[in-house]
Scaffold this active site. Structure first.
Site, PDB file in Angstrom:
ATOM      1  NE  ARG A  58      -1.166  55.207 -48.201  1.00 38.15           N
ATOM      2  CZ  ARG A  58      -0.108  55.557 -47.472  1.00 38.15           C
ATOM      3  NH1 ARG A  58       0.086  56.827 -47.183  1.00 38.15           N
ATOM      4  NH2 ARG A  58       0.749  54.667 -47.049  1.00 38.15           N
ATOM      5  CD  GLU A  95      13.413  46.698 -38.750  1.00 35.31           C
ATOM      6  OE1 GLU A  95      14.592  46.431 -39.013  1.00 35.31           O
ATOM      7  OE2 GLU A  95      12.632  47.183 -39.578  1.00 35.31           O
TER       8      GLU A  95
END
Length: 174
Positions: A58, A95
């Site tokens: 995007r 993460e």
């Protein structure tokens, strides 16, 4: 015009408990999209870019029209294996694991002033990796910009730690 009026919140996407901020409704509204691009152009021109770097995917939608509007070059920062030819990569921690971002070798000349763009800033991991990659090839990252900033997440702080000024059009506090 309030840009937030043209950004749709989609609850429980991509998983339960997540509110996804969808810019497709902004893209579909020609007047709002033109206003958004005009405002971002005004905000990032102060960073004096030679090149705009869009983060997959995007970020391409944001950086490409702005590059055209500002008379800058445009380059893509992509996930591993998506660019043809020789690439330079930067691995970064997620993460739970790692990811890789790449740029084509020779896409930006050393010393060029670059602004990095995406649609949304959240934790800042991918944006920070893009900054590190651009610095690795000798670019001078003068700023970063997005349409949306999730201010309750640490993205802006990560950019501040990298000494990269940041601007956005719409900030959400929750």
């Amino acid at each position: 015009m309030n840009i937030k009026d043209h950004i749709r919140g989609v609850p429980d996407f991509p998983k339960p408990g997540i509110l996804f901020y969808d810019i497709s409704t902004l893209l579909a509204h020609p007047d709002a999209w033109q206003v958004a691009m005009g405002r971002l152009a005004r905000d990032i021109i102060r960073f004096q870019p030679d090149v705009l770097a869009g983060i997959e995917s995007r970020g391409f939608l944001v950086a490409a029209p702005l590059a055209l509007k500002l008379g800058c070059g445009f380059v893509m920062l992509r996930k591993k294996g998506k660019l043809p030819g020789e690439t330079i990569r930067h691995d970064y921690a997620l993460e739970y694991g790692t990811d890789t971002i790449e740029i084509q070798k020779g896409a930006i000349e050393e010393g060029k002033r670059v602004v990095i763009l995406d649609d949304l800033l959240a934790t800042g991991g991918t944006m920070a990796a893009g900054v590190e990659l651009l610095r690795k090839i000798g670019a001078h990252v003068t700023g970063a910009a997005t349409i949306i900033d999730l201010a309750f997440l640490p993205g802006k702080q990560r950019l501040k730690e990298l000494d990269v000024p940041f601007t956005c059009l719409a900030s959400y506090d929750e």
